[in-house]
Motif scaffolding. Structure first.
Motif, PDB file in Angstrom:
ATOM      1  N   GLU A  44      19.593   8.875  31.358  1.00 28.38           N
ATOM      2  CA  GLU A  44      19.569   8.800  32.810  1.00 28.38           C
ATOM      3  C   GLU A  44      18.132   8.845  33.320  1.00 28.38           C
ATOM      4  O   GLU A  44      17.235   9.363  32.642  1.00 28.38           O
ATOM      5  CB  GLU A  44      20.376   9.960  33.409  1.00 28.38           C
ATOM      6  N   ARG A  45      17.948   8.326  34.512  1.00 31.21           N
ATOM      7  CA  ARG A  45      16.637   8.400  35.144  1.00 31.21           C
ATOM      8  C   ARG A  45      16.334   9.862  35.460  1.00 31.21           C
ATOM      9  O   ARG A  45      17.179  10.583  35.992  1.00 31.21           O
ATOM     10  CB  ARG A  45      16.625   7.557  36.409  1.00 31.21           C
ATOM     11  N   GLU A  46      15.110  10.279  35.135  1.00 35.88           N
ATOM     12  CA  GLU A  46      14.756  11.676  35.329  1.00 35.88           C
ATOM     13  C   GLU A  46      13.482  11.841  36.145  1.00 35.88           C
ATOM     14  O   GLU A  46      12.587  10.980  36.124  1.00 35.88           O
ATOM     15  CB  GLU A  46      14.583  12.386  33.979  1.00 35.88           C
ATOM     16  N   PHE A  47      13.416  12.969  36.827  1.00 32.96           N
ATOM     17  CA  PHE A  47      12.261  13.294  37.647  1.00 32.96           C
ATOM     18  C   PHE A  47      11.040  13.559  36.785  1.00 32.96           C
ATOM     19  O   PHE A  47      11.132  14.200  35.725  1.00 32.96           O
ATOM     20  CB  PHE A  47      12.583  14.540  38.481  1.00 32.96           C
ATOM     21  N   VAL A  48       9.881  13.086  37.260  1.00 34.80           N
ATOM     22  CA  VAL A  48       8.615  13.328  36.573  1.00 34.80           C
ATOM     23  C   VAL A  48       7.659  14.126  37.466  1.00 34.80           C
ATOM     24  O   VAL A  48       7.146  15.173  37.069  1.00 34.80           O
ATOM     25  CB  VAL A  48       7.945  12.017  36.144  1.00 34.80           C
ATOM     26  N   ALA A  49       7.409  13.603  38.690  1.00 30.96           N
ATOM     27  CA  ALA A  49       6.429  14.254  39.557  1.00 30.96           C
ATOM     28  C   ALA A  49       6.715  13.900  41.011  1.00 30.96           C
ATOM     29  O   ALA A  49       7.287  12.853  41.302  1.00 30.96           O
ATOM     30  CB  ALA A  49       5.016  13.837  39.180  1.00 30.96           C
ATOM     31  N   PHE A  50       6.271  14.795  41.898  1.00 29.86           N
ATOM     32  CA  PHE A  50       6.460  14.635  43.339  1.00 29.86           C
ATOM     33  C   PHE A  50       5.163  14.971  44.048  1.00 29.86           C
ATOM     34  O   PHE A  50       4.412  15.858  43.620  1.00 29.86           O
ATOM     35  CB  PHE A  50       7.554  15.601  43.799  1.00 29.86           C
ATOM     36  N   ILE A  51       4.921  14.247  45.157  1.00 27.31           N
ATOM     37  CA  ILE A  51       3.767  14.561  45.985  1.00 27.31           C
ATOM     38  C   ILE A  51       4.179  14.451  47.455  1.00 27.31           C
ATOM     39  O   ILE A  51       4.861  13.502  47.845  1.00 27.31           O
ATOM     40  CB  ILE A  51       2.565  13.649  45.656  1.00 27.31           C
ATOM     41  N   SER A  52       3.762  15.420  48.247  1.00 31.21           N
ATOM     42  CA  SER A  52       4.086  15.413  49.665  1.00 31.21           C
ATOM     43  C   SER A  52       3.309  14.324  50.395  1.00 31.21           C
ATOM     44  O   SER A  52       2.399  13.706  49.837  1.00 31.21           O
ATOM     45  CB  SER A  52       3.773  16.783  50.270  1.00 31.21           C
ATOM     46  N   PHE A  53       3.646  14.109  51.663  1.00 33.31           N
ATOM     47  CA  PHE A  53       3.036  13.016  52.414  1.00 33.31           C
ATOM     48  C   PHE A  53       1.515  13.180  52.534  1.00 33.31           C
ATOM     49  O   PHE A  53       0.778  12.201  52.532  1.00 33.31           O
ATOM     50  CB  PHE A  53       3.665  12.902  53.805  1.00 33.31           C
ATOM     51  N   SER A  54       1.069  14.417  52.606  1.00 27.41           N
ATOM     52  CA  SER A  54      -0.367  14.664  52.750  1.00 27.41           C
ATOM     53  C   SER A  54      -1.076  14.782  51.406  1.00 27.41           C
ATOM     54  O   SER A  54      -2.307  14.752  51.348  1.00 27.41           O
ATOM     55  CB  SER A  54      -0.593  15.963  53.522  1.00 27.41           C
ATOM     56  N   GLY A  55      -0.290  14.947  50.350  1.00 24.42           N
ATOM     57  CA  GLY A  55      -0.885  15.190  49.036  1.00 24.42           C
ATOM     58  C   GLY A  55      -1.137  16.652  48.751  1.00 24.42           C
ATOM     59  O   GLY A  55      -1.594  17.003  47.662  1.00 24.42           O
ATOM     60  N   GLY A  56      -0.819  17.510  49.690  1.00 24.85           N
ATOM     61  CA  GLY A  56      -1.122  18.920  49.530  1.00 24.85           C
ATOM     62  C   GLY A  56      -0.159  19.689  48.646  1.00 24.85           C
ATOM     63  O   GLY A  56      -0.476  20.788  48.180  1.00 24.85           O
ATOM     64  N   THR A  57       1.011  19.111  48.403  1.00 25.40           N
ATOM     65  CA  THR A  57       2.022  19.769  47.578  1.00 25.40           C
ATOM     66  C   THR A  57       2.447  18.824  46.459  1.00 25.40           C
ATOM     67  O   THR A  57       2.749  17.662  46.715  1.00 25.40           O
ATOM     68  CB  THR A  57       3.249  20.150  48.400  1.00 25.40           C
ATOM     69  N   THR A  58       2.440  19.331  45.249  1.00 27.38           N
ATOM     70  CA  THR A  58       2.891  18.555  44.093  1.00 27.38           C
ATOM     71  C   THR A  58       3.818  19.403  43.229  1.00 27.38           C
ATOM     72  O   THR A  58       3.674  20.630  43.169  1.00 27.38           O
ATOM     73  CB  THR A  58       1.720  18.074  43.235  1.00 27.38           C
ATOM     74  N   TYR A  59       4.745  18.717  42.570  1.00 24.55           N
ATOM     75  CA  TYR A  59       5.646  19.358  41.616  1.00 24.55           C
ATOM     76  C   TYR A  59       5.751  18.465  40.386  1.00 24.55           C
ATOM     77  O   TYR A  59       5.641  17.246  40.484  1.00 24.55           O
ATOM     78  CB  TYR A  59       7.038  19.564  42.207  1.00 24.55           C
ATOM     79  N   TYR A  60       6.027  19.107  39.253  1.00 24.06           N
ATOM     80  CA  TYR A  60       6.123  18.366  38.002  1.00 24.06           C
ATOM     81  C   TYR A  60       7.332  18.838  37.195  1.00 24.06           C
ATOM     82  O   TYR A  60       7.722  20.006  37.259  1.00 24.06           O
ATOM     83  CB  TYR A  60       4.870  18.567  37.161  1.00 24.06           C
ATOM     84  N   ALA A  61       7.865  17.924  36.425  1.00 28.12           N
ATOM     85  CA  ALA A  61       8.859  18.315  35.433  1.00 28.12           C
ATOM     86  C   ALA A  61       8.176  19.174  34.376  1.00 28.12           C
ATOM     87  O   ALA A  61       6.994  18.967  34.069  1.00 28.12           O
ATOM     88  CB  ALA A  61       9.479  17.081  34.794  1.00 28.12           C
ATOM     89  N   ASP A  62       8.906  20.102  33.824  1.00 26.27           N
ATOM     90  CA  ASP A  62       8.326  20.980  32.808  1.00 26.27           C
ATOM     91  C   ASP A  62       7.779  20.189  31.623  1.00 26.27           C
ATOM     92  O   ASP A  62       6.778  20.578  31.010  1.00 26.27           O
ATOM     93  CB  ASP A  62       9.374  21.981  32.317  1.00 26.27           C
ATOM     94  N   SER A  63       8.416  19.081  31.307  1.00 25.25           N
ATOM     95  CA  SER A  63       8.031  18.298  30.133  1.00 25.25           C
ATOM     96  C   SER A  63       6.672  17.622  30.281  1.00 25.25           C
ATOM     97  O   SER A  63       6.079  17.217  29.275  1.00 25.25           O
ATOM     98  CB  SER A  63       9.095  17.237  29.842  1.00 25.25           C
ATOM     99  N   VAL A  64       6.170  17.499  31.508  1.00 21.56           N
ATOM    100  CA  VAL A  64       4.886  16.821  31.714  1.00 21.56           C
ATOM    101  C   VAL A  64       3.827  17.724  32.333  1.00 21.56           C
ATOM    102  O   VAL A  64       2.666  17.322  32.463  1.00 21.56           O
ATOM    103  CB  VAL A  64       5.055  15.559  32.585  1.00 21.56           C
ATOM    104  N   LYS A  65       4.212  18.928  32.698  1.00 23.71           N
ATOM    105  CA  LYS A  65       3.294  19.845  33.366  1.00 23.71           C
ATOM    106  C   LYS A  65       2.084  20.109  32.473  1.00 23.71           C
ATOM    107  O   LYS A  65       2.209  20.368  31.280  1.00 23.71           O
ATOM    108  CB  LYS A  65       4.017  21.153  33.678  1.00 23.71           C
ATOM    109  N   GLY A  66       0.905  20.009  33.070  1.00 21.17           N
ATOM    110  CA  GLY A  66      -0.328  20.204  32.330  1.00 21.17           C
ATOM    111  C   GLY A  66      -0.869  18.947  31.681  1.00 21.17           C
ATOM    112  O   GLY A  66      -2.015  18.937  31.218  1.00 21.17           O
ATOM    113  N   ARG A  67      -0.060  17.892  31.639  1.00 17.96           N
ATOM    114  CA  ARG A  67      -0.503  16.634  31.027  1.00 17.96           C
ATOM    115  C   ARG A  67      -0.591  15.498  32.048  1.00 17.96           C
ATOM    116  O   ARG A  67      -1.436  14.616  31.915  1.00 17.96           O
ATOM    117  CB  ARG A  67       0.465  16.213  29.911  1.00 17.96           C
TER     118      ARG A  67
END
Length: 124
Positions: A44-67
């Motif tokens: 299935e399609r899975e989440f990788v990363a997110f960025i807010s409209f301003s760029g001030g907030t980001t989130y990452y999947a655990d599998s890619v965090k730090g990379r």
């Protein structure tokens, strides 16, 4: 209407890097959050990363965090995904998407427009 075009995919050896780009046109790009997702064959399609409209907030999947690092340039209507220390398990088609409203940033159903995808293949 929003048109999203991804680029930057390709074949890379494990440990290497790639930078994906997603160029947006249509609605006011800087007003909306963006996400990167990926889909491997048979999965299935899975989440990788997110960025807010301003760029001030980001989130990452655990599998890619730090990379992986997501960023955006609102002046250029472009969002990026810098991928370092790539692994064979990162092999997938990568998609960018725009989220017009709120909701779970990890859920594909919360995104309203999608690009066509770009293939990333990591060899061992």
């Amino acid at each position: 209407q929003v048109l999203l075009v991804e680029s930057g995919g390709g074949l890379v050896q494990a440990g290497g890097s790639l930078r994906l780009s997603c160029a947006a046109s249509g609605r006011t790009f800087s007003s909306h959050a963006m996400g990167w997702f990926r889909q491997a064959p048979g999965k299935e399609r899975e989440f990788v990363a997110f960025i807010s409209f301003s760029g001030g907030t980001t989130y990452y999947a655990d599998s890619v965090k730090g990379r992986f690092t997501i960023s955006r340039d609102n002046a250029e209507n472009t969002v990026y995904l810098q991928m370092n220390s790539l692994k064979p398990s990162d092999t997938a088609v990568y998609y960018c998407a725009v989220r017009l409203y709120g909701g779970d940033y990890r859920a594909t159903s919360e995104y309203d427009y999608w690009g066509q995808g770009t293939q990333v293949t990591v060899s061992s």
